[in-house]
Each structure stands twice: as structure tokens, then as C-alpha cells.
Scaffold this motif. Structure first.
Motif, mmCIF file in Angstrom:
data_model
loop_
_atom_site.group_PDB
_atom_site.id
_atom_site.type_symbol
_atom_site.label_atom_id
_atom_site.label_comp_id
_atom_site.label_asym_id
_atom_site.label_seq_id
_atom_site.Cartn_x
_atom_site.Cartn_y
_atom_site.Cartn_z
ATOM 1 N N GLY A 133 0.825 -1.209 0.000
ATOM 2 C CA GLY A 133 0.000 0.000 0.000
ATOM 3 C C GLY A 133 0.853 1.249 0.000
ATOM 4 O O GLY A 133 0.573 2.211 -0.733
ATOM 5 N N LYS A 134 1.909 1.243 0.801
ATOM 6 C CA LYS A 134 2.803 2.399 0.878
ATOM 7 C C LYS A 134 3.579 2.583 -0.419
ATOM 8 O O LYS A 134 3.743 3.711 -0.918
ATOM 9 C CB LYS A 134 3.764 2.232 2.049
ATOM 10 C CG LYS A 134 3.083 2.268 3.408
ATOM 11 C CD LYS A 134 4.076 2.017 4.539
ATOM 12 C CE LYS A 134 3.390 2.053 5.891
ATOM 13 N NZ LYS A 134 4.315 1.757 6.999
ATOM 14 N N LEU A 135 4.077 1.484 -0.978
ATOM 15 C CA LEU A 135 4.880 1.579 -2.196
ATOM 16 C C LEU A 135 4.057 2.062 -3.383
ATOM 17 O O LEU A 135 4.510 2.894 -4.173
ATOM 18 C CB LEU A 135 5.506 0.220 -2.520
ATOM 19 C CG LEU A 135 6.562 -0.296 -1.535
ATOM 20 C CD1 LEU A 135 6.948 -1.723 -1.891
ATOM 21 C CD2 LEU A 135 7.789 0.608 -1.545
ATOM 22 N N ILE A 136 2.852 1.542 -3.502
ATOM 23 C CA ILE A 136 2.015 1.930 -4.635
ATOM 24 C C ILE A 136 1.591 3.390 -4.504
ATOM 25 O O ILE A 136 1.609 4.149 -5.488
ATOM 26 C CB ILE A 136 0.799 0.988 -4.738
ATOM 27 C CG1 ILE A 136 1.272 -0.418 -5.142
ATOM 28 C CG2 ILE A 136 -0.211 1.514 -5.755
ATOM 29 C CD1 ILE A 136 0.195 -1.482 -5.072
ATOM 30 N N ALA A 137 1.249 3.803 -3.286
ATOM 31 C CA ALA A 137 0.826 5.198 -3.082
ATOM 32 C C ALA A 137 1.950 6.175 -3.389
ATOM 33 O O ALA A 137 1.716 7.252 -3.956
ATOM 34 C CB ALA A 137 0.346 5.387 -1.641
ATOM 35 N N ALA A 138 3.191 5.792 -3.021
ATOM 36 C CA ALA A 138 4.336 6.697 -3.204
ATOM 37 C C ALA A 138 5.130 6.394 -4.460
ATOM 38 O O ALA A 138 6.150 7.030 -4.710
ATOM 39 C CB ALA A 138 5.260 6.606 -1.990
ATOM 40 N N LEU B 109 3.914 -3.124 -12.272
ATOM 41 C CA LEU B 109 3.588 -1.706 -12.127
ATOM 42 C C LEU B 109 4.758 -0.794 -12.507
ATOM 43 O O LEU B 109 4.637 0.429 -12.437
ATOM 44 C CB LEU B 109 3.161 -1.409 -10.687
ATOM 45 C CG LEU B 109 1.838 -2.018 -10.213
ATOM 46 C CD1 LEU B 109 1.615 -1.729 -8.738
ATOM 47 C CD2 LEU B 109 0.666 -1.484 -11.044
ATOM 48 N N GLY B 110 5.872 -1.405 -12.865
ATOM 49 C CA GLY B 110 7.041 -0.614 -13.249
ATOM 50 C C GLY B 110 7.788 -0.021 -12.078
ATOM 51 O O GLY B 110 8.539 0.946 -12.245
ATOM 52 N N LEU B 111 7.621 -0.598 -10.872
ATOM 53 C CA LEU B 111 8.258 -0.051 -9.675
ATOM 54 C C LEU B 111 9.531 -0.788 -9.278
ATOM 55 O O LEU B 111 10.291 -0.308 -8.436
ATOM 56 C CB LEU B 111 7.281 -0.080 -8.502
ATOM 57 C CG LEU B 111 5.994 0.733 -8.676
ATOM 58 C CD1 LEU B 111 5.115 0.589 -7.440
ATOM 59 C CD2 LEU B 111 6.313 2.200 -8.949
ATOM 60 N N ALA B 112 9.767 -1.964 -9.861
ATOM 61 C CA ALA B 112 10.940 -2.765 -9.509
ATOM 62 C C ALA B 112 12.072 -2.508 -10.493
ATOM 63 O O ALA B 112 11.861 -2.426 -11.712
ATOM 64 C CB ALA B 112 10.585 -4.249 -9.499
ATOM 65 N N GLU B 113 13.269 -2.405 -9.963
ATOM 66 C CA GLU B 113 14.464 -2.201 -10.783
ATOM 67 C C GLU B 113 14.762 -3.453 -11.609
ATOM 68 O O GLU B 113 14.629 -4.584 -11.145
ATOM 69 C CB GLU B 113 15.657 -1.903 -9.865
ATOM 70 C CG GLU B 113 16.994 -1.815 -10.557
ATOM 71 C CD GLU B 113 17.206 -0.509 -11.311
ATOM 72 O OE1 GLU B 113 18.295 -0.340 -11.875
ATOM 73 O OE2 GLU B 113 16.276 0.335 -11.325
ATOM 74 N N ASP B 114 15.160 -3.254 -12.866
ATOM 75 C CA ASP B 114 15.679 -4.351 -13.678
ATOM 76 C C ASP B 114 17.114 -4.595 -13.226
ATOM 77 O O ASP B 114 17.969 -3.707 -13.346
ATOM 78 C CB ASP B 114 15.628 -3.998 -15.161
ATOM 79 C CG ASP B 114 14.202 -3.804 -15.656
ATOM 80 O OD1 ASP B 114 13.311 -4.531 -15.183
ATOM 81 O OD2 ASP B 114 13.983 -2.922 -16.506
ATOM 82 N N LEU B 115 17.378 -5.773 -12.691
ATOM 83 C CA LEU B 115 18.633 -6.015 -11.996
ATOM 84 C C LEU B 115 19.833 -6.168 -12.935
ATOM 85 O O LEU B 115 19.761 -6.862 -13.955
ATOM 86 C CB LEU B 115 18.506 -7.266 -11.123
ATOM 87 C CG LEU B 115 17.474 -7.169 -9.992
ATOM 88 C CD1 LEU B 115 17.374 -8.498 -9.249
ATOM 89 C CD2 LEU B 115 17.834 -6.042 -9.022
ATOM 90 N N ASP B 116 20.925 -5.536 -12.551
ATOM 91 C CA ASP B 116 22.212 -5.687 -13.226
ATOM 92 C C ASP B 116 22.984 -6.759 -12.465
ATOM 93 O O ASP B 116 23.521 -6.513 -11.394
ATOM 94 C CB ASP B 116 22.961 -4.351 -13.203
ATOM 95 C CG ASP B 116 24.309 -4.419 -13.895
ATOM 96 O OD1 ASP B 116 24.743 -5.535 -14.257
ATOM 97 O OD2 ASP B 116 24.936 -3.354 -14.061
#
Length: 348
Positions: A66-71, A92-99
């Protein structure tokens, strides 16, 4: 999954061989469940790397999501969430594509840890712990259960002495498995059939319980409960008559993961932290103290054999774990899941 406060242990000295992973101190916010890291993990990481990290706690996946989506992820750098929620963050496009070049300790993981259905190749999440959900019971008070039906339609001697998990996905998963369905079933008719079975089962329950069910087993108030394998281990610690079994219909494969947020302004420090958690000795602490299996080959091979003798479910090989279906992001059907569980909880 939610977690149990850790029993003991320290990382002092474990990460000293990591060297300086980040040249400059960076503020880093890590959100995790209570007890999922060694008490001195953050302090040790900061001393070993020159970073400045802080730990904030969340009680449930739903709370932090809830906090992550809101912010839109802002304010956090690394989050520990169960795999379907990691998948949501990615979608949702909130996670980094890992190197992966910045995570050399990925080499410590079992090959199977790169084959997880929610994220093949660990593109956006790194598995931290994994396990199964099954039946935990008092062997001195009831016969060994063989099926999810032994929980959902218990014998007269067991009725009123059983508990089920209240968390939506795991409550429904028990019903789905009992019916022979996918743990990610979205067909409305099958969902309604599962709902009706779980409503019938509710009449036989002592409680829905995500946090104290193993204590109920220890006291004898309960004799058969739905349980995550690691939580059953907490009961075994207090009473060796407590046993764990996976029903014949199977289990879900649960995976708790580490995710770097795309919005993180401290990516180097975030990578350094995730990489540090994958160090063999550091990751072994989690297995030894949380009593969960970890997907780290180096860590698991370093366990004292007596630990697996005491907690047999910790010896399940990765190949057997991957035979079970993971809970996945079910998209719009999640609202249907929530409504279904609400109907179960509201039923008489």
C-alpha cells in the motif's frame, strides 16, 4: 509471508570479508519483516561497506505494498516481499531491472533459484527464503494427516482443534489444492466451489491464525493446523511431538524476495546490500535462526546436519520445491479473491 521474530544470532564479523562495496556513504532505506535479519545486520553492513542504511519494518505484504504503490516506490530502496507482490511491483514498473554484474554473490544460489516462475532468471527480484505450506500436527494427539481434507473436513476428534491461515492467498490455496485446482485459479465457478468448501470448514475451526498457531499446538489447544513449514519448526523447537507434512494434493511454493525499487536514489548502496545478504555465511544465519530454507547453496551446505535432523522439512531439496506451483499475481482477479475471502469470513 509474515515472519516470526528471530531467536538469536549475530552477524558480527561475517561481512568483514566483503570489503568496501560502496566508496561513499549513502542513506539507504530497507523495509523488511521483524526478525528477518540478524539484530546487528544493518550495523555490520554499514561498518563493512561505508554505507548508511536504516531498517524500517512492515507487518504484512499488504501493508508495505500500500505504501509503495501510493508513493510509487519513493522513500524506499530495498524491500522484502513475497513473490506475487514482487511480481506486482514489476508489473507496475516499480521494480528495478537487476544488473547481475553488481550482484556477484548470485553465484551462491542454487540453479533452481533462477527458474522461479514469477521471475525466471532473477530479472527483478532475488529470492531470500523459500518453502512450502502444509499441515503441522501433534503426533501424540492425532494420526498423521494425509490430505487437505483432513483439515477441511476433520474427524470428530479433531474438529474444533484446527486452525487455518487468514491471509487471503494461503487460505484460498488450501481450498484450491483440496479441490485439485491451481493455487492461482481464477475461474468463477471453481472459486465459488472453493468458497463453499471453506465456509463449511469454518464451522470446524478453532480459529483463523497466522501468528500463534504453533503456540496452540504446543499447548494442545490445537492438534492440526495449516502452517508455513518454517513456522511449524518453531513449534517443533518447543515440542518434538509436533510434525510437518505436505498433503497428497500438494503445496504452494512460497518465496520471499528482495526487490530494489526503480525509484531508489541510492542504487549502488542497494545493490551492495542485496549482494551482502547473499554472502554464504550471512545467508546461513537466516536458515539457522529463522528456520526457513534459503535458496543459497553455499549457505545450506554449511548447515550443521543436526539442524536438518531436528527439522526434517529443511532438508527438502530445491528440485522437490520447484515441483510445487508458486502463488502468482492474478491481476484483476485479486479483487475477486478479496471478495471471496470476505464472504468466507462473514459467513455463519
Amino acid at each position: 509471508m509474515t515472519t516470526f521474530s528471530c531467536r538469536a544470532g549475530s552477524l558480527a564479523g561475517i561481512m568483514l570479508g566483503l570489503g568496501t562495496l560502496s566508496a561513499a556513504a549513502e542513506p539507504l532505506v530497507i523495509s523488511n519483516w521483524d526478525g528477518y535479519l540478524a539484530p546487528d545486520a544493518i550495523e555490520t553492513f554499514n561498518a563493512a561497506t561505508g554505507n548508511s542504511a536504516e531498517l524500517v519494518l512492515h507487518a504484512t505484504n499488504e501493508e508495505i505494498m500500500g505504501k509503495l504503490i501510493a508513493a510509487k516506490g519513493k522513500g524506499y530502496d530495498v524491500v522484502f516481499v513475497s513473490s506475487p507482490f514482487a511480481e506486482v511491483l514489476h508489473n507496475l514498473g516499480l521494480a528495478e531491472d537487476l544488473d547481475h554484474a553488481k550482484l556477484p554473490n548470485l553465484a551462491n544460489l542454487y540453479p533452481e533459484a533462477t527458474e522461479l516462475a514469477h521471475d525466471k532468471g532473477n530479472a527483478f527480484s532475488v529470492p531470500y527464503t523459500w518453502g512450502t505450506t502444509g499441515l503441522c500436527y501433534r503426533a501424540d494427539l492425532t494420526a498423521a494427516p494425509a490430505s487437505w481434507s483432513d483439515l477441511l473436513a476433520p474427524s470428530a476428534e479433531v474438529s474444533g482443534k484446527t486452525t487455518m491461515l487468514a491471509t487471503e492467498r494461503w487460505l484460498l490455496a488450501a481450498g484450491f489444492l483440496a479441490e485439485g485446482y491451481s493455487v492461482n485459479e481464477t475461474d468463477l465457478a471453481k472459486l465459488e466451489q472453493t468458497r463453499d468448501r471453506l465456509i463449511a470448514a469454518k464451522k470446524t475451526l478453532l480459529a483463523y491464525d497466522d501468528t500463534t498457531f504453533y503456540s496452540k499446538l504446543v499447548s494442545g489447544e490445537a492438534v492440526l493446523v495449516q502452517a508455513w513449514d518454517g513456522w511449524c519448526n518453531y513449534g517443533i523447537t518447543e515440542n518434538n511431538q509436533i510434525k510437518y507434512v505436505i498433503p497428497k494434493e500438494g503445496s504452494d511454493l512460497w518465496v520471499d524476495t528482495m526487490v530494489i525499487l526503480k525509484s531508489s536514489e541510492h542504487k549502488d548502496a542497494a545493490y551492495a546490500f542485496v549482494n551482502a545478504m547473499l554472502d554464504g555465511a550471512t545467508h546461513r544465519w537466516a536458515a539457522e535462526n529463522i528456520l526457513y530454507k534459503v535458496p543459497n547453496k553455499v549457505a545450506m551446505e554449511g548447515l550443521d546436519p543436526s539442524l536438518i535432523a531436528t527439522y526434517p522439512n529443511m532438508g527438502m531439496p530445491p528440485s522437490e520445491l520447484l515441483a510445487f506451483e508458486q502463488l502468482r499475481d492474478v491481476g484483476p482477479a485479486q479483487r475477486l479473491y478479496s471478495r471471496t475471502v470476505s464472504e468466507i469470513m462473514a459467513s455463519n
